[in-house]
Design an enzyme around this catalytic site. Structure first.
Site, short mmCIF file in Angstrom:
data_model
loop_
_atom_site.label_atom_id
_atom_site.label_comp_id
_atom_site.label_asym_id
_atom_site.label_seq_id
_atom_site.Cartn_x
_atom_site.Cartn_y
_atom_site.Cartn_z
N HIS A 45 -1.56 0.84 -7.44
CA HIS A 45 -1.10 1.29 -6.09
C HIS A 45 0.21 0.94 -5.76
O HIS A 45 1.04 1.94 -5.42
CB HIS A 45 -2.25 0.54 -5.20
N HIS B 109 5.05 2.21 -3.21
CA HIS B 109 4.49 2.75 -4.40
C HIS B 109 5.69 2.96 -5.18
O HIS B 109 5.27 3.75 -6.22
CB HIS B 109 3.59 3.97 -3.87
N GLU C 68 -2.83 0.94 6.30
CA GLU C 68 -2.73 -0.25 5.66
C GLU C 68 -2.00 -1.32 6.40
O GLU C 68 -1.34 -2.35 6.08
CB GLU C 68 -2.10 0.01 4.48
N HIS D 212 6.10 -2.73 1.99
CA HIS D 212 4.56 -2.16 1.18
C HIS D 212 5.21 -0.98 0.47
O HIS D 212 5.50 0.23 1.61
CB HIS D 212 3.40 -2.19 1.71
MN MN Z 1 -0.19 1.81 0.06
#
Ligand code: MN
Length: 242
Positions: free
Chosen positions: A172, A102, A81, A100
């Protein structure tokens, strides 16, 4: 550091610390990542090789261009990603660092068809009018693995983020941006805190959120003090690793 050009070593160390802090504070687990824009080349960024964040050291930090390609050839595995970082740096010249994650309290707000993540307390004024939600289905249809695997998906995410500090990603996680590594870490931690508080408040009935003006004013006050939590979290993370 496997870089082609001279990066300020303190920036690399700050990024390593950010990886460990975000793990320590429960924002990242084995997954998720944090990056920083290069201090001398605005069209490059620094991001670790494919590792659990808590295990990242200075030698694991790689340099990427805004296509998401490593500047120096490497045989190391890369985060799939990385394109979300590349396209946000391209779209947002003000952004100097990106997290980023989760993180689990935020996830319900990425799938709810009713509730939006909005600032409920003065520590999370950076949420402004509320975090937008990116649904990958709108760009890539109903059969993806939900990962930001290429430039097109990265650009679509950056478009959803728009001028906000946080964008949720349906089913996500979330992506947080800021003008420094320290502020990106602060915002990532308090995005998770706000989500927990908002979920709890929801049990009691209707919620009074911060106004947009309160959000702006509290963000300005708190973010001027970002070194205080940073130094605490850094000390905790360093103690934990010895
Ligand atoms: Mn991810």
């Amino acid at each position: 550091m496997n870089a082609s050009s001279l990066v300020d070593p303190s920036l690399v160390q700050e990024l390593v610390d950010a990886n460990r802090i975000l793990y320590n504070e429960g924002v990242l687990d084995a997954f998720g990542h944090v990056s920083a824009r290069h201090d001398k080349h605005r069209d490059r960024f620094l991001l670790a090789a494919n590792l659990a964040p808590a295990l990242v050291g200075p030698d694991d930090i790689l340099e990427f261009d805004l296509d998401g390609s490593p500047v120096v050839d490497t045989r190391r595995r890369l985060y799939v990603e990385r394109f979300l970082h590349a396209e946000i740096y391209r779209a947002r010249p003000d952004v100097m660092a990106i997290v980023h994650s989760h993180s689990v309290a935020v996830l319900p707000f990425s799938v709810s068809q009713r509730a939006r993540l909005r600032p409920v307390c003065h520590m999370s004024g950076f949420l402004g009018s509320g975090a937008p939600v990116f649904d990958i289905r709108d760009t890539a249809g109903p059969a993806t693995d939900l990962l930001i695997r290429d430039r097109e998906l990265g650009a679509a995410l950056a478009k959803s983020l728009d001028r906000h500090a946080v964008v949720l990603m349906r089913g996500h996680g979330s992506t947080v941006v800021a003008p420094s590594i320290r502020l990106a870490v602060y915002r990532a931690v308090y995005t998770e805190v706000n989500a927990r508080v908002q979920l709890q408040a929801e049990q009691l009935g209707p919620i009074t959120f911060l106004t947009v003006e309160e959000a702006d004013a509290t963000a300005e006050s708190n973010e001027a003090n970002v070194d205080r939590p940073w130094l605490l979290w850094q000390a905790k993370a360093r103690l934990g690793s010895t």
